[in-house]
Every structure is written in structure tokens, then in C-alpha cells.
Write a protein that holds these residues in place. Structure first.
Motif, PDB file in Angstrom:
ATOM      1  N   ASP A 267      -7.613  20.622 -31.943  1.00  0.00           N
ATOM      2  CA  ASP A 267      -8.858  19.901 -32.165  1.00  0.00           C
ATOM      3  C   ASP A 267      -8.934  18.611 -31.354  1.00  0.00           C
ATOM      4  N   GLU A 268      -7.824  18.210 -30.716  1.00  0.00           N
ATOM      5  CA  GLU A 268      -7.787  17.031 -29.844  1.00  0.00           C
ATOM      6  C   GLU A 268      -6.975  17.366 -28.595  1.00  0.00           C
ATOM      7  N   PHE A 269      -7.379  16.781 -27.474  1.00  0.00           N
ATOM      8  CA  PHE A 269      -6.635  17.025 -26.241  1.00  0.00           C
ATOM      9  C   PHE A 269      -5.203  16.502 -26.340  1.00  0.00           C
ATOM     10  N   GLN A 270      -5.004  15.370 -26.999  1.00  0.00           N
ATOM     11  CA  GLN A 270      -3.665  14.804 -27.108  1.00  0.00           C
ATOM     12  C   GLN A 270      -2.722  15.760 -27.822  1.00  0.00           C
ATOM     13  N   LYS A 271      -3.197  16.404 -28.871  1.00  0.00           N
ATOM     14  CA  LYS A 271      -2.364  17.390 -29.577  1.00  0.00           C
ATOM     15  C   LYS A 271      -2.057  18.576 -28.674  1.00  0.00           C
ATOM     16  N   SER A 272      -3.034  18.999 -27.906  1.00  0.00           N
ATOM     17  CA  SER A 272      -2.834  20.121 -26.985  1.00  0.00           C
ATOM     18  C   SER A 272      -1.806  19.769 -25.920  1.00  0.00           C
ATOM     19  N   VAL A 273      -1.900  18.568 -25.372  1.00  0.00           N
ATOM     20  CA  VAL A 273      -0.944  18.126 -24.349  1.00  0.00           C
ATOM     21  C   VAL A 273       0.456  18.057 -24.934  1.00  0.00           C
ATOM     22  N   ALA A 274       0.590  17.491 -26.122  1.00  0.00           N
ATOM     23  CA  ALA A 274       1.908  17.368 -26.755  1.00  0.00           C
ATOM     24  C   ALA A 274       2.523  18.742 -26.997  1.00  0.00           C
TER      25      ALA A 274
END
Length: 100
Positions: free
Chosen positions: A73-80
Motif C-alpha cells: 500500500d506504500e512504495f516504501q514498504k514495497s522497496v523494503a
């Protein structure tokens, strides 16, 4: 090393690039053989918010390309999530390379 960023259906973001660069640095510290890193961000047409933000990371090594993609739901979570997966792939690559 320069990281190439691509944005699909989303505006570029310096904050997102800085976050991603910090995460990718963990990968770069694990191997001096990395020759390139490409990152893309994409917004999907999914109905659920948790399936909308996609981040994909490609790491180029001699004779091998590692790739991980995550959707959250967030790009930061996807990147991590993608960088965590790439760290696992990199360790497997290093173990395989050491055996040859």
C-alpha cells in the motif's frame, strides 16, 4: 554507483529516491561486483489499496541479473520488501560463485 529510476503512472519523488538509495546501499555493501541497479515504481489498477504500489529492483552482476518486485500500500514498504528479497538472492549468488 548511479541508480536508475523509472516512474510509471506516478510522479517522481526525491524523498522516495533517497529512501530507496538508503535501502539499496545495504545491497551494494554486500558485493563489490555489482555493475548496475535499476529501480521502477508503478501504480497498479488494483481494487485493494494494498495491491497498488509496485516497486521493482534489478541488480546487475557479472553473468547474472537479480530481480525482485513487491506490491504494497506504500512504495516504501514495497522497496523494503524487494531489497530484503534481493539480499537473499545476493547471498545465494555469492555462495554459488564461491563454489566455482
Amino acid at each position: 554507483m548511479r541508480i536508475n529510476y523509472e516512474y510509471h503512472d506516478v510522479a517522481s519523488s526525491e524523498v522516495l529516491e533517497n529512501f530507496t538509495q538508503n535501502k539499496v546501499q545495504h545491497i551494494l555493501k554486500r558485493s563489490d561486483r555489482i555493475t548496475g541497479v535499476d529501480v521502477y515504481f508503478k501504480v497498479n489498477d488494483a481494487q485493494l489499496a494494498r495491491d497498488r504500489m509496485t516497486a521493482g529492483i534489478r541488480v546487475e552482476l557479472p553473468g547474472e541479473t537479480l530481480f525482485a518486485e513487491a506490491v504494497n500500500d506504500e512504495f516504501q514498504k514495497s522497496v523494503a520488501q524487494a531489497t530484503d528479497e534481493l539480499l537473499v538472492q545476493l547471498e545465494k549468488y555469492k555462495a554459488k560463485s564461491a563454489n566455482h
